[in-house]
Scaffold this motif. Sequence first.
Motif, PDB file in Angstrom:
ATOM      1  N   GLU A 348       0.855  -1.189   0.000  1.00 29.31           N
ATOM      2  CA  GLU A 348       0.000   0.000   0.000  1.00 29.31           C
ATOM      3  C   GLU A 348       0.889   1.237   0.000  1.00 29.31           C
ATOM      4  O   GLU A 348       0.968   1.968   0.980  1.00 29.31           O
ATOM      5  N   PRO A 349       1.595   1.505  -1.081  1.00 28.26           N
ATOM      6  CA  PRO A 349       2.551   2.618  -1.080  1.00 28.26           C
ATOM      7  C   PRO A 349       1.861   3.980  -1.066  1.00 28.26           C
ATOM      8  O   PRO A 349       0.951   4.238  -1.851  1.00 28.26           O
ATOM      9  N   THR A 350       2.294   4.826  -0.175  1.00 27.95           N
ATOM     10  CA  THR A 350       1.769   6.198  -0.096  1.00 27.95           C
ATOM     11  C   THR A 350       2.884   7.222   0.005  1.00 27.95           C
ATOM     12  O   THR A 350       2.632   8.412  -0.117  1.00 27.95           O
ATOM     13  N   SER A 601       5.120 -10.391  -1.745  1.00 32.01           N
ATOM     14  CA  SER A 601       5.554 -10.750  -0.404  1.00 32.01           C
ATOM     15  C   SER A 601       5.258  -9.618   0.567  1.00 32.01           C
ATOM     16  O   SER A 601       5.358  -8.438   0.223  1.00 32.01           O
ATOM     17  N   THR A 602       4.871  -9.974   1.785  1.00 30.68           N
ATOM     18  CA  THR A 602       4.703  -8.962   2.828  1.00 30.68           C
ATOM     19  C   THR A 602       6.045  -8.578   3.435  1.00 30.68           C
ATOM     20  O   THR A 602       6.104  -7.700   4.299  1.00 30.68           O
ATOM     21  N   SER A 603       7.099  -9.238   2.982  1.00 31.99           N
ATOM     22  CA  SER A 603       8.458  -8.898   3.425  1.00 31.99           C
ATOM     23  C   SER A 603       9.347  -8.655   2.210  1.00 31.99           C
ATOM     24  O   SER A 603      10.306  -9.399   1.965  1.00 31.99           O
ATOM     25  N   PRO A 604       9.044  -7.639   1.416  1.00 33.59           N
ATOM     26  CA  PRO A 604       9.852  -7.398   0.208  1.00 33.59           C
ATOM     27  C   PRO A 604      11.254  -6.935   0.572  1.00 33.59           C
ATOM     28  O   PRO A 604      11.474  -6.329   1.630  1.00 33.59           O
ATOM     29  N   ASN A 605      12.172  -7.213  -0.325  1.00 31.66           N
ATOM     30  CA  ASN A 605      13.568  -6.841  -0.102  1.00 31.66           C
ATOM     31  C   ASN A 605      13.757  -5.355  -0.369  1.00 31.66           C
ATOM     32  O   ASN A 605      13.507  -4.872  -1.464  1.00 31.66           O
ATOM     33  N   GLN A 606      14.243  -4.626   0.647  1.00 33.34           N
ATOM     34  CA  GLN A 606      14.401  -3.181   0.517  1.00 33.34           C
ATOM     35  C   GLN A 606      15.429  -2.825  -0.548  1.00 33.34           C
ATOM     36  O   GLN A 606      15.277  -1.852  -1.287  1.00 33.34           O
ATOM     37  N   GLN A 607      16.502  -3.622  -0.623  1.00 39.01           N
ATOM     38  CA  GLN A 607      17.564  -3.312  -1.584  1.00 39.01           C
ATOM     39  C   GLN A 607      17.066  -3.499  -3.019  1.00 39.01           C
ATOM     40  O   GLN A 607      17.491  -2.790  -3.932  1.00 39.01           O
ATOM     41  N   LEU A 608      16.174  -4.454  -3.187  1.00 42.84           N
ATOM     42  CA  LEU A 608      15.637  -4.709  -4.515  1.00 42.84           C
ATOM     43  C   LEU A 608      14.755  -3.537  -4.968  1.00 42.84           C
ATOM     44  O   LEU A 608      14.845  -3.081  -6.104  1.00 42.84           O
TER      45      LEU A 608
END
Length: 917
Positions: A348-350, A601-608
Amino acid sequence: MSKDPKPAEKRIDQFISGPGGRADDWRDLVEAAKVWARGGDRAKFDAALTDLSVIEEFHGYPGLQLMAALREAASAGDAAGSLGLATRITQALMTRSFRQHAGDWNAEDDGNGDAPELVPSTFGSHQGHRPYFETLIVTGVSSNHWPALAAEWRKLRRPVDSFVYEPVIVGSLEDAFCATMLNPNIAAVVINEGFFLRSRHDAPILRTMTATAGINDESDASALRLAHIIKRVRPELDLYLMSNRDVEKMAGNPEANVVRRIFYSIEELLELHLSILEGIQDRFDTPFFDNLKKYAQRPIGTFHALPIARGKSVFKSDWIRDMGEFYGLNLFLAESSATTGGLDSLLEPTGTIKKAQDKAARALGADRVFFVTNGTSTSNKMAVQALLGPGDIAIVDRNCHKSHHYGMVLAGAQPIYVEAFPMTEYSMYGAVPLKTVKQALLNAKADGRLDRVKMLDLTNCTFDGHIYNTRRVMEECLAIKPDLIFLWDEAWFGFARFSPFLRRRTAMGAANEIEAWMHDPKSVAAYEKQQAELGKPPSDGVLLKTRLIPDPRQIRLRVYQTNSTHKSMSAIRQGSMLSVKDVDFHTVEQQFKEAVFTHASTSPNQQLIASLDVSRRQMELEGYGLVANAIEIAFAIRQAVNNNPLIAKYFRILGADAMVPAQYRQSGFTDYLAAGMNWASVLKSLDDDEFCLDPTRMTLVCGTAGYDGTQFKGVLANDYNIQINKTSRNSVLFQSNINNTRSDVAHLVRVLAEIAGEVDRGLVQGGANAKTTFEARVKSLMTDVPDLPNFSYFHQSFRGDAGTKTNEGDIRSGFYSAYDAAGCEYIRLGDPEIDRRLKAGPDLVSASFVIPYPPGFPIMVPGQVITQETIDFMRKLDVKEIHGYDAKEGLKLVRAEALAKIGRPKPGAAPKLKAAS
């Protein structure tokens, strides 16, 4: 000014000569200067310098002063001085030191000062480094005043500026076009009114370009006209207009929407300078990556489920500290499972992710972009699941990536599989002819099922490089079904957005062209004219032969494009983007979110996520040059392989004439490196031909050297450290990308020459037996190839109430029939039972996907009736990897008894209730 038009014609006409070609020209100049300095003939140096002077007018470095100094040294007969200055300029261009080293711009500098480091001692340190770019200034001022004008621009530089730029000055529309095409360092354009139309140089291709754009005399050389031409070629550039007339009226002109800002005369030159820097900053900003860097420097206490965050569990350990030392501290400082404290949620990006996605949409020409961290396999499944529901019909390339097939299973959609043209000799398929797609739509219409056909799902470009005429496909399909949704899998083609040649063949590029056409008043007239010519109602035969024009008033433009950003840009593996241009997106937005929730994923990779953000920045600021270099690298490989006498005895790279049948090359185009080929010829092919070949894809035939694709891939990887992806029975696929260099080309060519030499020696030294064995091996690979099996049909149990002309099937039910172990059986491929049943029945119905690698497409899908041609193909296969097939068990089939029960209610199941009237 060059008196001889030939050099200008050579340099301007040939788009194939890119950044590497320019470097070669400078090296040639140095070699000619060496010959002259040793007492040889100076004529070659003079000719090379005259040649270079044309192309260098369009570049900031070496610039007007250094080029003038070089010509003065030559005119004075100073061979040593000419050699010294040419050498310094060439070295500065090769190392790109001119971007940071002021001495490179001084003709009097002896080059003994502090030289820039080729490899920074600390990669993480950027202190004192300011990115460099060039700004094109289009002006009507006489060329005699250009040095003074350039000096005025340089005076605007300030130590606090984040970037530094050099002006490139031209005086005509044609030269502005040339500079935009030939100089990848240009990042902004300032257009003053009063410039000329014609170039100072004679190049016939420019006449063709201006005539096509409707520009015939000096009155057509308007600032807005030039702005639109440049924006079409390089949409990423910031454009600024300067006018002495009514700027308020110009600013209110809708045609001026391509311009970032309009200025009155030169009254605010500093404001213009600051605007240029602000425009670059806007593209340079990476909202998520910038924020992640700040987050990594904050003192954070982590009480969430991610022990590796901040790196304490790593660097305090004697056992895994080496991992931390290998990857570096920042990787762990920038890890978190939190979506608060300045970070953002991918689901849910804001905040910063939303801003990063908006910038990506601008860069890709889309309305919106979604970041995906599970690869384009997931992007495809998300799109299919969001846009299709149970019972919906989709026209699907049978040879598309397996994610599309599995997406149909998840959605419960029913695919109508359409076949690409076969390339049997190389055990691969091309792309699906438009006539085949139109026939599928017309069949559905005849069966009264066109309302259920929701989507056309195609791969562009294919793994082997076949590119659709995306605009033509969409327009002709919309002429039959105006609300058809298009899903273009462009996993390997994301870079094409940043090539003015290939952009038109991308989904987003074509969608933007169609959108512009729809708003052109001439579009309605074109549609109505064709309708009158066709008569009512036209037969299917007529519709199939006609290049159909859709009704612009009825079109609902709904286009989706998936890109494996990690496959062609600088993103970390599994980084993908899904681009949307859908006028009705609001009607599917909620279900699209549900698809994201399902797959992401609910735990996406931040670096990606950060790498997706950064890859967008890179492509917006330097993608044009990087892609041009990748294409040039591919051309260099093609030439080196096919023109080397030893290598060409056993290997060859296939041209467009071998990869695309003649009937799909209506322009007559044969290959990029054919004699007399230039960018105008390629543009005609890109505009007119049904299929083109991606120049960065190189299919190298290795069967003529006695190697099958898998074997040759292993030799390259194990013996020579060369990695590739795709193989066929008798070929391997090389790809050039933004990462490749000319050194890579040299390494590959040397390796191929070494292998060819070994084959050659083996045949010479091995005698008649060796030659006989070799010829038999080549024959088995190149001649005795299995026919490629087409999709047959779905068994009637999975057809329901399907029409008589359409061939859709319930692939979801077929897939889940495999879950009933008692309802399935296995028969080994060599068992005579298979041959008996093929003749006498009952049908052999696949319970699973069967996908051999290579060629990598499903030769069986769940619910498909297996035919003799499929069995023959499988029996001839000599590959080790076949997904969905266990040789020990055999083919997994749905038993006849189970097929008979499909569709019947299960015992004890509740009866279906009729809906209330």
